[in-house]
Scaffold this active site. Structure first.
Site, short mmCIF file in Angstrom:
data_model
loop_
_atom_site.label_atom_id
_atom_site.label_comp_id
_atom_site.label_asym_id
_atom_site.label_seq_id
_atom_site.Cartn_x
_atom_site.Cartn_y
_atom_site.Cartn_z
N GLY A 215 0.82 -1.20 0.00
CA GLY A 215 0.00 0.00 0.00
C GLY A 215 0.85 1.24 0.00
O GLY A 215 1.90 1.29 -0.64
N ASN A 216 0.39 2.27 0.71
CA ASN A 216 1.14 3.53 0.68
C ASN A 216 1.92 3.74 1.96
O ASN A 216 1.71 3.07 2.97
CB ASN A 216 0.19 4.70 0.41
CG ASN A 216 -0.78 4.90 1.55
OD1 ASN A 216 -0.39 5.23 2.66
ND2 ASN A 216 -2.06 4.68 1.28
N VAL A 219 0.07 4.61 5.50
CA VAL A 219 -0.45 3.45 6.21
C VAL A 219 0.69 2.51 6.59
O VAL A 219 0.65 1.88 7.65
CB VAL A 219 -1.52 2.73 5.35
CG1 VAL A 219 -2.08 1.54 6.10
CG2 VAL A 219 -2.63 3.68 4.99
N GLY A 220 1.72 2.45 5.75
CA GLY A 220 2.90 1.64 6.09
C GLY A 220 3.44 1.99 7.47
O GLY A 220 3.78 1.11 8.26
N GLU A 237 5.50 -3.15 1.21
CA GLU A 237 5.64 -2.95 -0.24
C GLU A 237 4.90 -1.68 -0.58
O GLU A 237 3.68 -1.63 -0.62
CB GLU A 237 5.02 -4.14 -0.99
CG GLU A 237 5.72 -5.46 -0.73
CD GLU A 237 7.08 -5.55 -1.41
OE1 GLU A 237 7.32 -4.77 -2.35
OE2 GLU A 237 7.90 -6.37 -0.98
N CYS A 271 2.11 -0.02 -9.08
CA CYS A 271 3.09 0.56 -8.15
C CYS A 271 4.41 0.85 -8.83
O CYS A 271 5.10 1.78 -8.47
CB CYS A 271 3.30 -0.37 -6.97
SG CYS A 271 3.65 -2.05 -7.47
#
Lengths: 528, 534
Positions: A215-216, A219-220, A237, A271
């Site tokens: 994700g982004n 949020v990571g 990732e 991505c």
């Protein structure tokens, strides 16, 4: 990969308790029980045997083979994905990884013998791969099948139980997965949990043995902070702005087509899609020309009605992208749309759009675009490209088109990125033996192929000694003496030499001297 | 490794170790009063120092492999030329016998440097396997430096735990901020002096301090953090790292079980356990924490421990030069608490049993010298504090077990340990422990030696840590594995297969080219073994 930005601040227009009409959410109070039940299963050792892992991988393969039509339909509903793209982008990679895992699993699982100095000559020195326990896989919406199932292959192959959290944004696919997965995989070991912010927050409060999040980076960070509470290792990732450099020595026609393919696949919602182009002034005009031609060749003059072009996933993402196009044309003097620019809100369609002479300060250049808009910036030499890239966060991928070895060498050694692909786009992701993952802001940890197995395994150092030659023990036991210490150094101390042969000869000599004198010493003591 | 528990508890405004030590401790520490003052780094200097090494990284100075090798050579000289001084400072901090310092800290650090120098050139790039579709491409994995990394050391092996990771960080081409433990103040001061003198100060910088300084360091952005210590601080480090998405390696500790099985050469096994437990007075992250002893060996093991102890340290270990001391008052009091809670004589009836166990050997302490003798505790409840926390001192609880399954259950009911030691010549027992338990490392028939093998990964799992290092893996820990794929413009006709307009025919060609071909055996079992649920 840039997942729905809204995962954790998603305006909850949908019913909080039950999810959307398409996708029912998992009741929050059931989440701890589900995780707990998997922990119980793991404790029984069910997932450890090779035959069980193989069987589950076969079932996963069956799932793909039996349901290609359903997958096409679900991803079409979510993203307007053409069947071809869904086969190529979603299914092929998973199928490859399963086949590889089935072929090599016994080899991966086997303990690996590791090098040992002569002091360990009677010992067994190995690395043993063991399952971690219950792992969590959080997927993203842009490749809603692949980004869930490809990590899952590694989790199964490594002998773990897994909780799967598909993105709620790609609701149709998530719903299909929730319905279908239990029919194929053992529901005692692998469970799907659905939901948005509240559910994910509740999920992250549980203790897992590994978390793989796609994700982004916003949020990571949340995922990693939650993981820190339980000392859970994470694989993150994420995405970033992957630069594409076009050097004057490149074949511009092929370059343009390879860029257009990588950029507009899945309407730019990839991505590792090329985010922007840094092109040498000398070939700038030719490149723009060829890109226009390639778009026309690929999608025809009427892209809106082309069956080969995807849509934007959500209204929210559509608005964001549309705003980027609007800002690019009104506020900036130099930059102009040289191709595309059209959009259709009702279909969430955004045309393949090229924005030429984009300024580095433009909003387009401040965050990952994640849509079919391609800014082009001019450079005059490779130094400019290197400093441009190094001034920004480390990207997930760098694409370089060049035939000049010195240029390739410089990009290779002077920039850092998750991956560097020279003279093409995206393709490194389908090579199983290359690690797939980011660095810095684009992520941590890597998977694909055997590395997926390793991500979900603990490498246990294993050493087995015998009670043979235990006389040597006295060398390290107290009371200590200088002579014992000399012996210890003679056995364990390494020597430096750049020549491998010299090193081997030295080691053997030391071994020989050591053994003979030790035996002599021992014999003398006995009979003295 | 259990670092000073107090790192994040204490905060005093006085910024030298000597002063904070005497201030924070209510006891007179005569043995430690000779502490050399460790100057703490002023907090407002910290961001500037980190920025400086970050700028150096940007200048690409450390990208040059020859530069790294020269630094490693200087590093080796630094240890070689100052061995005696280092032994002395570690002795001041921990009363560590000279031979222990030489055999563990100095030897292992030097070996790591030499091993790295020997192999560095071959580590930087490696090639990846190709398939039909990639026949014309170049596929390699290149190890890029990460940037500026932070290494936080612990006090129990104050040289090794700071310098061994530093070897890999330098080899991988990073610039480094080093934070030695302030608890082993003398060694920290010495390391600071030596690193500044021998290594390039633009690339490698040392920051000293306690809670406030460490907090300030963790507020900076790093590209990797390598922390050795306890899991409480480990969580703080990881939480701080998450703000910058910084990957972490956490080398923590835990209670490493030691199993004595029924079939074993007890004489040798006992000595190997005792050696591992008493080295550095039990203040070793991978020291055997407690023993699970098979009933049939129980009495003999306890008796043999006492014989071996006499062999090692004579009648009185306090006067023996090879027996170490506890690091500070705080740790001493914690350990003495365990001893005081246990009872000295075996209880007459089972009802009178003290859950904190019975001391059957040792139990002597000397506060003035921070001395704790090797102590064996039996009849202890698994819920007693001694069996709940990592002991990190020379106290050895021994618990009876009936069979190996009981040992497996006992270990699996707890957090995953950093190391597990099994003494057994029974194949069944070895397999049960190998396959059914999880731990950072597993050594059969010895203790701690896996640490000295550079080819083995050293690191924990679960609560005992994440990530690993030693040898090539130290280099890899501080590197980013960059996937590099180089294609050419030849055969670009094949590109048409993946370009729109798309068709099924195109896809079957693509699948043929890119698809993994499973061997027949691996797929054929599918139909026979999978019950059709559809």
């Amino acid at each position: 990969i840039n997942a729905e930005y809204g995962l954790l601040n998603f305006a909850q227009t949908k019913n909080k308790m039950f999810g959307s009409d398409i996708l029912p959410y998992t009741p929050i109070d059931q989440i701890p029980d589900i995780v707990q039940s998997l922990k119980q299963t793991f404790k029984t050792g069910k997932t450890r045997s090779e035959s069980f892992r193989r069987h589950q991988l076969h079932r996963l393969l069956d799932l793909l083979n039996d349901n290609s039509q359903e997958i096409h339909t679900a991803t079409k509903k979510d993203l307007g994905k053409p069947a071809f793209e869904s086969d190529l982008g979603e299914i092929l990679g998973i199928r490859n990884d399963i086949s590889r895992a089935l072929d090599d699993l016994s080899c991966w699982m086997a303990p690996k013998n590791e090098g040992k100095g002569f002091a360990m000559i009677t010992d067994q020195v190995q690395v043993i791969y063991e399952p971690l326990g219950v792992v969590l896989i959080i997927g993203a919406w842009n490749y809603p099948i692949q980004l869930i199932l490809q990590p899952l292959i590694g989790a199964i192959a490594a002998g773990n139980c897994a909780v799967i959290k598909p993105s709620e944004v790609s609701a149709h696919t998530a719903f299909w997965l929730t319905q279908t997965l239990p029919k194929y995989l053992d529901p005692d070991c692998y469970r799907v949990i659905n939901g948005a912010v509240d559910e994910t927050t509740a999920l992250l409060q549980n203790r897992f043995d590994h978390i793989l999040y796609t994700g982004n980076s916003t949020v990571g960070r949340i995922v990693m902070r939650a993981a820190a509470e339980h000392l859970t290792p994470v694989t993150l990732e994420m995405g970033g702005k992957s630069p594409t450099i076009v050097d004057a020595s490149a074949d511009i026609r092929i370059t343009a087509r390879r860029i257009v393919w990588g950029k507009f696949l899945n309407a730019g919602q990839t991505c590792i899609a090329p985010d922007y182009i840094l092109v040498h002034s000398q070939v700038h005009d030719e490149l723009i020309d060829e890109i226009r031609k390639a778009i026309n060749d690929f999608y025809g003059p009427d892209v809106l009605n082309s069956p080969h072009y995807s849509r934007i996933v959500s209204q929210r993402q559509f608005e964001r992208l549309k705003a980027l196009i609007d800002k690019a044309t009104t506020q900036e003097s130099e930059s102009k749309i040289v191709c595309g620019g059209e959009s259709d809100s009702s279909q969430k369609y955004i045309a393949p759009t090229i924005i030429d002479n984009c300024s580095p300060e433009s909003p387009l250049m401040s965050s990952e675009i994640f849509g079919p808009i391609l800014p082009v910036l001019r450079i005059n030499n490779i130094d400019q490209a290197i400093s441009f890239i190094n001034d920004r966060e480390k990207p997930l991928a760098i694409y370089l088109f060049s035939r000049t070895s010195s240029v390739i060498e410089r990009i290779k050694s002077e920039t850092t990125s998750g991956a560097l692909l020279v003279n093409d786009t995206l393709l490194h992701a389908v090579v199983q033996d290359l690690p797939f993952g980011g660095v810095g802001e684009s992520g941590m940890g890597a998977y694909h192929g055997q590395r997926s197995f390793e991500v979900f395994s603990h490498k246990k150092a294993y050493m087995r000694r015998s009670f043979f030659l235990s006389q040597l023990d006295t060398l390290r036991f107290p009371p200590y003496s200088n002579s014992n210490l000399k012996w210890l150094f003679a056995i364990f101390e390494r020597t430096y030499s750049s020549n491998k042969l010299t090193r081997i000869v030295r080691e053997f000599l030391a071994l020989f001297i050591f053994l003979t004198s030790f035996i002599l010493n021992f014999v003398l003591k006995k009979f003295a | 490794i259990n670092a000073e528990y107090g790192v994040f508890v204490r905060s005093v405004g006085v910024r030298t170790a000597k002063q904070t030590l005497s201030k924070s401790l209510p006891f007179s520490s005569s043995a430690r009063s000779s502490v050399m003052a460790l100057t703490y780094t002023p907090i407002d200097e910290i961001p500037k120092m980190v920025q400086k090494v970050r700028d150096t990284f940007k200048s690409e100075k450390t990208l040059d492999v020859d530069f790294r090798k020269n630094q490693l050579r200087a590093f080796y000289r630094m240890i070689d030329e100052n061995t005696d001084q280092l032994i002395q400072t570690v002795h001041q901090d921990l009363h560590k016998p000279k031979h222990e310092t030489l055999g563990t800290e100095i030897l292992l650090t030097k070996n790591e440097i030499l091993h790295t120098l020997n192999h560095l050139s071959s580590w930087i790039t490696s090639s990846a396997e190709k398939k039909l579709a990639n026949i014309n491409d170049e596929l390699i994995v290149k190890h890029d430096p990460l940037g500026t990394v932070l290494i936080i050391g612990a006090w129990n092996y104050p040289i090794l735990l700071v310098l061994q990771p530093l070897v890999g960080a330098i080899a991988a081409g990073n610039t480094v901020v080093i934070k030695p433990s302030e608890v082993s103040a003398n060694t920290a001061a010495k390391i600071t002096e030596l690193i500044t003198r021998y290594l390039d100060p633009e690339c490698y910088t040392v920051i000293n301090g306690a809670v406030e300084e460490t907090t300030s360091v963790l507020e900076q952005r790093f590209d990797h953090i390598f922390y050795t210590g306890n899991s409480t601080v480990g969580k703080i480090v990881m939480r701080a790292a998450s703000n910058f998405l910084t990957p972490v390696t956490l080398e923590l500790g835990g209670k490493s079980p030691t199993i004595i099985d029924h079939k074993v050469d007890l004489k040798i096994a006992t000595r190997r356990v005792l050696w591992g437990k008493c080295l550095n007075s039990g203040q070793t992250c991978i020291a055997p924490d407690y023993v699970l002893c098979h009933t049939s060996q129980y009495e003999k093991f306890i008796a043999e421990l006492q014989v071996a102890h006499e062999e090692f340290y004579g009648a009185n270990s306090q006067t023996h030069p090879d027996y170490g001391r506890i690091i500070n008052q705080r740790q001493f009091q914690r350990l003495r608490g365990y001893i005081n809670e246990a009872q000295n004589e075996p209880a007459a009836s089972t009802e009178a049993q003290n859950p904190n166990g019975t001391i059957v050997f040792g139990g002597k302490t000397d506060e003035g010298e921070l001395y704790i003798s090797f102590t064996v505790v039996t009849n202890i409840s698994p819920e007693a504090p001694l069996m709940q926390n990592e002991i990190f001192g020379p106290i050895l609880p021994v618990i009876k077990i009936e069979n190996i399954d009981e040992a497996v259950r006992f270990i699996n009911s707890r957090e995953k340990p950093l190391a597990l030691y099994l003494f057994s010549q029974d194949k069944h027992s070895i397999e049960a422990i190998t396959n059914r338990t999880s731990s950072g490392g597993l050594v059969i028939n010895d203790t701690m030696l896996h640490l000295s093998v550079p080819s083995l990964p050293f690191g924990g799992v679960g609560n005992s840590g994440m990530g690993n290092y030693h040898g090539k893996r130290t280099f890899e820990t501080f590197s980013h594995k960059k996937a590099v794929m180089r294609r050419s413009f030849a055969f670009s006709q094949l590109d048409g297969l993946r370009y729109p307009p798309l068709s099924d025919k195109k896809f079957s060609w693509l699948e043929f080219l890119l698809g993994e071909k499973a061997s027949w055996g691996s797929l054929s079992s599918s139909s026979s073994s999978s019950p059709s649920e559809k």
